[in-house]
Motif scaffolding. Structure first.
Motif, PDB file in Angstrom:
ATOM      1  N   ARG A 223      36.847  64.795  -2.730  1.00 47.46           N
ATOM      2  CA  ARG A 223      37.719  64.521  -1.595  1.00 47.46           C
ATOM      3  C   ARG A 223      37.525  62.985  -1.123  1.00 47.46           C
ATOM      4  O   ARG A 223      38.306  62.444  -0.903  1.00 47.46           O
ATOM      5  N   PHE A 224      36.331  62.797  -1.032  1.00 50.45           N
ATOM      6  CA  PHE A 224      35.747  61.251  -1.005  1.00 50.45           C
ATOM      7  C   PHE A 224      36.484  60.490  -1.958  1.00 50.45           C
ATOM      8  O   PHE A 224      37.205  59.256  -1.643  1.00 50.45           O
ATOM      9  N   GLU A 225      36.303  60.650  -3.197  1.00 49.12           N
ATOM     10  CA  GLU A 225      37.088  59.793  -4.230  1.00 49.12           C
ATOM     11  C   GLU A 225      38.441  59.465  -4.089  1.00 49.12           C
ATOM     12  O   GLU A 225      38.913  58.691  -4.057  1.00 49.12           O
ATOM     13  N   LYS A 226      39.238  60.716  -3.599  1.00 45.64           N
ATOM     14  CA  LYS A 226      40.722  60.676  -3.411  1.00 45.64           C
ATOM     15  C   LYS A 226      40.979  59.707  -2.431  1.00 45.64           C
ATOM     16  O   LYS A 226      42.001  59.033  -2.228  1.00 45.64           O
ATOM     17  N   ILE A 227      40.178  59.841  -1.209  1.00 49.81           N
ATOM     18  CA  ILE A 227      40.401  58.985   0.135  1.00 49.81           C
ATOM     19  C   ILE A 227      40.222  57.567  -0.363  1.00 49.81           C
ATOM     20  O   ILE A 227      41.007  56.746   0.003  1.00 49.81           O
ATOM     21  N   ILE A 228      39.105  57.154  -0.970  1.00 50.91           N
ATOM     22  CA  ILE A 228      38.894  55.786  -1.329  1.00 50.91           C
ATOM     23  C   ILE A 228      39.949  55.445  -2.438  1.00 50.91           C
ATOM     24  O   ILE A 228      40.589  54.226  -1.944  1.00 50.91           O
ATOM     25  N   GLN A 229      40.390  56.067  -3.464  1.00 52.86           N
ATOM     26  CA  GLN A 229      41.353  55.823  -4.044  1.00 52.86           C
ATOM     27  C   GLN A 229      42.850  55.605  -3.412  1.00 52.86           C
ATOM     28  O   GLN A 229      43.480  54.447  -3.491  1.00 52.86           O
ATOM     29  N   THR A 230      43.202  56.406  -2.106  1.00 50.58           N
ATOM     30  CA  THR A 230      44.321  56.045  -1.532  1.00 50.58           C
ATOM     31  C   THR A 230      44.166  54.764  -0.638  1.00 50.58           C
ATOM     32  O   THR A 230      45.135  54.245  -0.562  1.00 50.58           O
ATOM     33  N   LEU A 231      43.030  54.591  -0.200  1.00 49.85           N
ATOM     34  CA  LEU A 231      42.869  53.383   0.653  1.00 49.85           C
ATOM     35  C   LEU A 231      42.996  52.157  -0.227  1.00 49.85           C
ATOM     36  O   LEU A 231      43.582  51.267   0.197  1.00 49.85           O
ATOM     37  N   GLU A 232      42.473  52.228  -1.369  1.00 50.92           N
ATOM     38  CA  GLU A 232      42.813  51.174  -2.470  1.00 50.92           C
ATOM     39  C   GLU A 232      44.101  50.803  -2.701  1.00 50.92           C
ATOM     40  O   GLU A 232      44.702  49.446  -2.678  1.00 50.92           O
ATOM     41  N   GLU A 233      45.084  51.997  -2.963  1.00 50.47           N
ATOM     42  CA  GLU A 233      46.429  51.916  -3.366  1.00 50.47           C
ATOM     43  C   GLU A 233      47.011  51.337  -2.250  1.00 50.47           C
ATOM     44  O   GLU A 233      47.831  50.221  -2.371  1.00 50.47           O
ATOM     45  N   ILE A 234      46.640  51.748  -0.888  1.00 47.85           N
ATOM     46  CA  ILE A 234      47.332  51.147   0.511  1.00 47.85           C
ATOM     47  C   ILE A 234      46.987  49.559   0.618  1.00 47.85           C
ATOM     48  O   ILE A 234      48.000  48.841   0.811  1.00 47.85           O
ATOM     49  N   GLU A 235      45.711  49.188   0.099  1.00 52.07           N
ATOM     50  CA  GLU A 235      45.537  47.736   0.142  1.00 52.07           C
ATOM     51  C   GLU A 235      46.227  47.031  -0.833  1.00 52.07           C
ATOM     52  O   GLU A 235      46.712  45.966  -0.189  1.00 52.07           O
ATOM     53  N   VAL A 236      46.321  47.616  -1.988  1.00 47.71           N
ATOM     54  CA  VAL A 236      47.265  46.798  -3.006  1.00 47.71           C
ATOM     55  C   VAL A 236      48.582  46.648  -2.656  1.00 47.71           C
ATOM     56  O   VAL A 236      49.094  45.550  -2.779  1.00 47.71           O
ATOM     57  N   ARG A 237      49.013  47.721  -1.986  1.00 46.51           N
ATOM     58  CA  ARG A 237      50.763  47.710  -1.549  1.00 46.51           C
ATOM     59  C   ARG A 237      50.683  46.521  -0.487  1.00 46.51           C
ATOM     60  O   ARG A 237      51.705  45.992  -0.396  1.00 46.51           O
ATOM     61  N   SER A 238      49.817  46.241   0.648  1.00 48.04           N
ATOM     62  CA  SER A 238      49.593  45.492   1.406  1.00 48.04           C
ATOM     63  C   SER A 238      49.940  43.870   0.945  1.00 48.04           C
ATOM     64  O   SER A 238      50.663  43.317   1.405  1.00 48.04           O
ATOM     65  N   ILE A 239      49.174  44.093  -0.115  1.00 48.67           N
ATOM     66  CA  ILE A 239      48.830  42.648  -0.835  1.00 48.67           C
ATOM     67  C   ILE A 239      50.272  42.167  -1.442  1.00 48.67           C
ATOM     68  O   ILE A 239      50.805  41.110  -1.233  1.00 48.67           O
ATOM     69  N   ILE A 240      50.764  43.203  -2.038  1.00 41.16           N
ATOM     70  CA  ILE A 240      51.983  42.982  -2.892  1.00 41.16           C
ATOM     71  C   ILE A 240      53.077  42.704  -1.891  1.00 41.16           C
ATOM     72  O   ILE A 240      53.957  41.828  -2.026  1.00 41.16           O
ATOM     73  N   LEU A 241      53.321  43.509  -0.749  1.00 38.48           N
ATOM     74  CA  LEU A 241      54.285  43.349   0.429  1.00 38.48           C
ATOM     75  C   LEU A 241      54.034  41.923   1.014  1.00 38.48           C
ATOM     76  O   LEU A 241      55.111  41.102   0.959  1.00 38.48           O
ATOM     77  N   GLY A 242      52.852  41.438   1.016  1.00 38.53           N
ATOM     78  CA  GLY A 242      52.638  40.082   1.797  1.00 38.53           C
ATOM     79  C   GLY A 242      52.783  39.054   0.652  1.00 38.53           C
ATOM     80  O   GLY A 242      53.467  38.185   1.219  1.00 38.53           O
ATOM     81  N   ASN A 243      52.480  39.051  -0.509  1.00 42.03           N
ATOM     82  CA  ASN A 243      52.651  38.025  -1.476  1.00 42.03           C
ATOM     83  C   ASN A 243      53.964  37.975  -1.983  1.00 42.03           C
ATOM     84  O   ASN A 243      54.577  36.755  -2.220  1.00 42.03           O
ATOM     85  N   ASP A 244      54.592  39.104  -2.379  1.00 46.13           N
ATOM     86  CA  ASP A 244      55.938  39.186  -3.220  1.00 46.13           C
ATOM     87  C   ASP A 244      57.144  39.161  -2.102  1.00 46.13           C
ATOM     88  O   ASP A 244      58.211  38.561  -2.405  1.00 46.13           O
ATOM     89  N   LEU A 245      56.962  39.745  -0.957  1.00 47.68           N
ATOM     90  CA  LEU A 245      58.114  39.981  -0.023  1.00 47.68           C
ATOM     91  C   LEU A 245      58.011  39.265   1.145  1.00 47.68           C
ATOM     92  O   LEU A 245      58.903  39.280   2.308  1.00 47.68           O
ATOM     93  N   ASN A 246      56.649  38.304   1.436  1.00 47.86           N
ATOM     94  CA  ASN A 246      56.360  37.804   2.527  1.00 47.86           C
ATOM     95  C   ASN A 246      56.490  38.806   3.918  1.00 47.86           C
ATOM     96  O   ASN A 246      56.946  38.418   4.769  1.00 47.86           O
ATOM     97  N   LEU A 247      56.191  39.878   3.670  1.00 50.50           N
ATOM     98  CA  LEU A 247      56.133  41.137   4.672  1.00 50.50           C
ATOM     99  C   LEU A 247      54.612  41.238   5.130  1.00 50.50           C
ATOM    100  O   LEU A 247      53.762  41.530   4.431  1.00 50.50           O
ATOM    101  N   ASP A 248      54.449  41.159   6.232  1.00 48.89           N
ATOM    102  CA  ASP A 248      52.988  41.109   6.861  1.00 48.89           C
ATOM    103  C   ASP A 248      53.033  42.257   7.998  1.00 48.89           C
ATOM    104  O   ASP A 248      53.482  42.219   8.976  1.00 48.89           O
ATOM    105  N   PHE A 249      52.310  43.421   7.328  1.00 45.93           N
ATOM    106  CA  PHE A 249      52.182  44.594   8.363  1.00 45.93           C
ATOM    107  C   PHE A 249      50.779  44.860   8.865  1.00 45.93           C
ATOM    108  O   PHE A 249      50.226  45.766   9.280  1.00 45.93           O
ATOM    109  N   THR A 250      50.045  43.716   9.023  1.00 46.22           N
ATOM    110  CA  THR A 250      48.791  43.669   9.468  1.00 46.22           C
ATOM    111  C   THR A 250      48.419  44.254  10.816  1.00 46.22           C
ATOM    112  O   THR A 250      47.807  45.219  10.923  1.00 46.22           O
ATOM    113  N   SER A 251      49.424  43.769  11.641  1.00 40.90           N
ATOM    114  CA  SER A 251      49.351  44.388  13.241  1.00 40.90           C
ATOM    115  C   SER A 251      49.579  45.896  13.294  1.00 40.90           C
ATOM    116  O   SER A 251      49.118  46.609  13.910  1.00 40.90           O
TER     117      SER A 251
END
Length: 145
Positions: free
Chosen positions: A39-67
């Protein structure tokens, strides 16, 4: 028949051949610790995927969802802190947010003996957290004596 079933049947046949008798294999029921680790591994993997998604949205599409994401992260971080405690939570946060550099290299941790500990997967993180908890329990038991 799936690959897993074929593998199990192959193992059973090998054991039968070695022992010279017909055997049966039973699956070991997962322990609570195994279930919690998965369960812990799945949570961490999902949070990593979310972090990567945020970086891609910020870098490639100039979308900042930080707030927008901030409150979500605050809740998750607080739950880690409640469950694991301050020191372990800081280790989880390091793994999620500081371990990987933008160039793809990884930062390691340095233990009390000066050795570098590499965390390459959520499983590595889980076992390090468990070792910290075991060490903490051992220290508390000694103090009570």
């Amino acid at each position: 028949m799936s690959n897993n079933e074929e593998h199990v049947n192959g193992i059973k046949k090998s054991i039968d051949d070695i022992l010279g008798t017909d055997t049966s294999l039973k699956r070991k029921k997962k322990s609570e610790d195994d279930t919690n680790r998965e369960r812990f591994e799945k949570i961490i993997q999902t949070l990593e995927e979310i972090e990567v998604r945020s970086i891609i949205l910020g870098n490639d599409l100039n979308l900042d969802f930080t707030s927008y994401d901030e409150k979500f992260y605050l809740v998750v971080d607080s739950l880690f802190h409640l469950h694991f405690g301050k020191e372990a939570s800081e280790l989880i946060f390091f793994y999620l947010y500081e371990r990987m550099n933008p160039d793809g290299t990884a930062n390691g941790l340095q233990n009390d003996e000066g050795e570098i500990i590499e965390l390459n997967s959520p499983t590595d993180l889980w076992y390090l957290l468990k070792a910290m908890q075991d060490r903490e329990k051992g220290g508390k038991a000694k103090k009570k004596s």
